[in-house]
Design a protein around this motif. Structure first.
Motif, PDB file in Angstrom:
ATOM      1  N   ASN A 152       0.820  -1.207   0.000  1.00 37.63           N
ATOM      2  CA  ASN A 152       0.000   0.000   0.000  1.00 37.63           C
ATOM      3  C   ASN A 152       0.857   1.262   0.000  1.00 37.63           C
ATOM      4  N   ALA A 153       0.322   2.308  -0.636  1.00 39.31           N
ATOM      5  CA  ALA A 153       1.000   3.602  -0.649  1.00 39.31           C
ATOM      6  C   ALA A 153       0.769   4.314   0.684  1.00 39.31           C
ATOM      7  N   MET A 154       1.385   5.461   0.821  1.00 36.45           N
ATOM      8  CA  MET A 154       1.324   6.199   2.082  1.00 36.45           C
ATOM      9  C   MET A 154       0.026   7.004   2.213  1.00 36.45           C
ATOM     10  N   LEU A 155      -0.337   7.270   3.451  1.00 37.00           N
ATOM     11  CA  LEU A 155      -1.508   8.085   3.756  1.00 37.00           C
ATOM     12  C   LEU A 155      -1.041   9.506   4.046  1.00 37.00           C
ATOM     13  N   ASN A 156      -1.639  10.467   3.365  1.00 43.41           N
ATOM     14  CA  ASN A 156      -1.309  11.869   3.589  1.00 43.41           C
ATOM     15  C   ASN A 156      -2.406  12.524   4.420  1.00 43.41           C
ATOM     16  N   ILE A 157      -2.001  13.356   5.349  1.00 43.95           N
ATOM     17  CA  ILE A 157      -2.948  14.103   6.181  1.00 43.95           C
ATOM     18  C   ILE A 157      -2.871  15.559   5.770  1.00 43.95           C
ATOM     19  N   GLY A 158      -3.926  16.033   5.125  1.00 46.65           N
ATOM     20  CA  GLY A 158      -3.930  17.421   4.667  1.00 46.65           C
ATOM     21  C   GLY A 158      -2.802  17.737   3.722  1.00 46.65           C
ATOM     22  N   ALA A 187     -14.273   5.969   2.989  1.00 44.43           N
ATOM     23  CA  ALA A 187     -13.281   7.009   2.682  1.00 44.43           C
ATOM     24  C   ALA A 187     -11.939   6.387   2.319  1.00 44.43           C
ATOM     25  N   LEU A 188     -11.547   5.336   3.030  1.00 40.86           N
ATOM     26  CA  LEU A 188     -10.279   4.667   2.729  1.00 40.86           C
ATOM     27  C   LEU A 188     -10.344   3.925   1.400  1.00 40.86           C
ATOM     28  N   MET A 189     -11.511   3.372   1.061  1.00 36.97           N
ATOM     29  CA  MET A 189     -11.652   2.643  -0.200  1.00 36.97           C
ATOM     30  C   MET A 189     -11.796   3.566  -1.399  1.00 36.97           C
ATOM     31  N   SER A 190     -11.951   4.860  -1.165  1.00 36.57           N
ATOM     32  CA  SER A 190     -12.153   5.796  -2.285  1.00 36.57           C
ATOM     33  C   SER A 190     -10.887   5.959  -3.117  1.00 36.57           C
ATOM     34  N   GLY A 191      -9.747   5.597  -2.561  1.00 37.10           N
ATOM     35  CA  GLY A 191      -8.495   5.636  -3.320  1.00 37.10           C
ATOM     36  C   GLY A 191      -7.940   4.233  -3.497  1.00 37.10           C
ATOM     37  N   HIS A 192      -7.200   4.019  -4.567  1.00 40.33           N
ATOM     38  CA  HIS A 192      -6.579   2.708  -4.772  1.00 40.33           C
ATOM     39  C   HIS A 192      -5.477   2.514  -3.753  1.00 40.33           C
ATOM     40  N   TYR A 193      -5.367   1.306  -3.227  1.00 45.34           N
ATOM     41  CA  TYR A 193      -4.419   1.068  -2.138  1.00 45.34           C
ATOM     42  C   TYR A 193      -2.966   1.300  -2.546  1.00 45.34           C
ATOM     43  N   ARG A 194      -2.668   1.244  -3.833  1.00 46.53           N
ATOM     44  CA  ARG A 194      -1.290   1.490  -4.287  1.00 46.53           C
ATOM     45  C   ARG A 194      -1.023   2.969  -4.566  1.00 46.53           C
ATOM     46  N   GLN A 195      -2.020   3.809  -4.373  1.00 44.32           N
ATOM     47  CA  GLN A 195      -1.854   5.242  -4.616  1.00 44.32           C
ATOM     48  C   GLN A 195      -2.032   6.000  -3.300  1.00 44.32           C
ATOM     49  N   LEU A 197      -3.247   8.401  -0.519  1.00 46.29           N
ATOM     50  CA  LEU A 197      -4.585   8.911  -0.236  1.00 46.29           C
ATOM     51  C   LEU A 197      -4.473  10.143   0.655  1.00 46.29           C
ATOM     52  N   ASN A 198      -5.101  11.241   0.237  1.00 42.79           N
ATOM     53  CA  ASN A 198      -5.091  12.463   1.032  1.00 42.79           C
ATOM     54  C   ASN A 198      -6.286  12.440   1.978  1.00 42.79           C
ATOM     55  N   TRP A 199      -6.021  12.288   3.258  1.00 42.46           N
ATOM     56  CA  TRP A 199      -7.064  12.118   4.284  1.00 42.46           C
ATOM     57  C   TRP A 199      -7.405  13.486   4.864  1.00 42.46           C
ATOM     58  N   THR A 200      -8.606  13.975   4.572  1.00 41.82           N
ATOM     59  CA  THR A 200      -9.047  15.279   5.066  1.00 41.82           C
ATOM     60  C   THR A 200     -10.472  15.162   5.579  1.00 41.82           C
ATOM     61  N   ASP A 201     -10.910  16.180   6.313  1.00 43.46           N
ATOM     62  CA  ASP A 201     -12.303  16.203   6.765  1.00 43.46           C
ATOM     63  C   ASP A 201     -13.252  16.218   5.572  1.00 43.46           C
ATOM     64  N   PRO A 249     -11.808   2.136  -6.098  1.00 47.79           N
ATOM     65  CA  PRO A 249     -12.443   3.344  -6.618  1.00 47.79           C
ATOM     66  C   PRO A 249     -13.381   3.053  -7.784  1.00 47.79           C
ATOM     67  N   GLU A 250     -12.970   2.158  -8.690  1.00 47.52           N
ATOM     68  CA  GLU A 250     -13.824   1.822  -9.824  1.00 47.52           C
ATOM     69  C   GLU A 250     -15.033   1.013  -9.358  1.00 47.52           C
ATOM     70  N   ALA A 251     -14.844   0.143  -8.374  1.00 50.25           N
ATOM     71  CA  ALA A 251     -15.975  -0.616  -7.829  1.00 50.25           C
ATOM     72  C   ALA A 251     -17.010   0.326  -7.219  1.00 50.25           C
TER      73      ALA A 251
END
Length: 355
Positions: A152-158, A187-195, A197-201, A249-251
């Motif tokens: 999995n790719a990294m999680l970004n916060i803001g 929210a976590l599934m909205s991005g592909h796990y290998r990309q 993900l920018n986690w924001t409110d 995301p496509e699902a």
């Protein structure tokens, strides 16, 4: 199972012995090292060629190494270092060895899926493969260790990488105090796990809004029963997405399309099909596990709100509207709003929910 490395020291020593016996490891100055030049498939997981394999790795060029890329399987312990007796003296395992030993002991070989962050592909996971294959004398087929790798790719916060150094670590348990689990999952599934993900409110609220929309559409067709067997009939186009490297995301895009079709459908049999497919997708993704009423808060109050009073006011409003007393009907709506109650007029009558 949550194994501890200290409970598997004997398994690690056994693996090291096997690697030495198979010609993949050697002793040097009270160390045991893996000989990367002896393993032909080294670099296959990460896609690195021999010149690039040292870049970014935890490598120290030491006198006891035959090759700078050789990595430690067992090293001596001194003073207050933790350590165990071994055929090579008092010492402790290298960084990667515990993973090979614990996974083989608890899962057997090969096991199906190995997860981890992309930052662990090299050298950590590359070395795990080399160790396990070397211990079993396999030169060419890394799949004798693991069939599939899920990095999995990294999680970004803001917009910034989540890390302890930046002090922006978050825990799901903290977010669960503010949001339902289904919202965080979506929210976590909205991005592909290998990309990344920018986690924001905002991303969390988008997931919440999507779930609210789906539940509202399911509420409208709650009286239409479906064959329970159909709840497991996942549409082929959704399955194709998930089989394509877990393309969530496509699902989710396909799920949104089903919801749009449901909202426009008028034929009862077609509604049954769409409703069943939506619930089937929800089951496999781990969402839509609540009743629409519970999710939307319809007819539910806290202990501080009198539901019988709400029902009484709604009935009074109904009578006021029937008698064309719209001024009184509006007053009642405002009174309910002041109580934290939101009402909605539907073909089946007025429903209410807490705000």
């Amino acid at each position: 199972i949550q194994p501890r490395a200290t409970q598997h020291i004997g398994d690690m020593i056994k693996l090291v012995k096997q690697m030495i016996n198979n010609g993949y490891a050697y002793e040097s100055e009270n160390h045991v090292l893996f000989d990367v030049t002896s393993y032909k498939a080294y670099g296959k997981l990460s896609g690195r060629d021999i010149e690039d394999q040292l870049a970014g790795s935890r490598v120290e060029v030491a006198s006891y190494k035959k090759d700078p890329g050789d990595f430690v399987l067992w090293k001596p312990s001194f003073d207050d270092d933790p350590g165990w007796d071994s055929p090579w003296g008092f010492g402790r395992p290298g960084w990667h060895l515990e993973c090979s030993a614990m996974s083989e002991k608890n899962l057997g070989l090969p096991f199906d899926i190995h997860g981890g962050g992309m930052d662990l592909i090299f050298p950590h996971h590359e070395n795990e493969v080399a160790q396990s294959c070397g211990a079993h004398g396999e030169q060419n087929d890394p799949q004798i260790f693991v069939k599939y790798w899920i990095h999995n790719a990294m999680l970004n916060i803001g917009g910034k990488k989540m890390s302890k150094s930046l002090g922006n670590i978050f825990y799901i348990r903290d977010y669960l105090e503010k949001y339902p689990g289904e919202v965080l999952r979506l929210a976590l599934m909205s991005g592909h796990y290998r990309q990344s993900l920018n986690w924001t409110d905002e991303s969390i609220e988008q997931a919440h809004s999507m779930l609210n929309r789906i539940y509202r559409n399911l509420k409208k067709v709650e009286d239409i029963n479906i064959d329970e067997n159909n709840v497991n009939l996942i549409p082929d186009n959704v399955l194709d997405c998930l089989c394509d490297d877990l393309n969530t995301p496509e699902a989710l895009a396909q799920l949104n399309d089903l919801v749009s079709k449901l909202s426009k459908a008028t034929d009862k049999e077609q509604i049954k099909v769409y409703k069943g497919q939506i619930l089937a997708v929800g089951n496999i993704l781990g969402i839509l596990q609540n009743s629409p009423d519970k999710w939307l808060g319809i007819g539910q109050t806290s202990d501080s709100i009198d539901s019988s009073k709400i029902d009484s006011l709604i009935e009074e409003r109904k009578l006021a509207r029937e008698s064309k007393d719209f001024s009184r009907a509006d007053e009642i709506r405002n009174e309910l709003a002041a109580m934290g109650i939101e009402i909605e007029d539907t073909p089946k009558g007025t429903i209410w929910r807490t705000k």
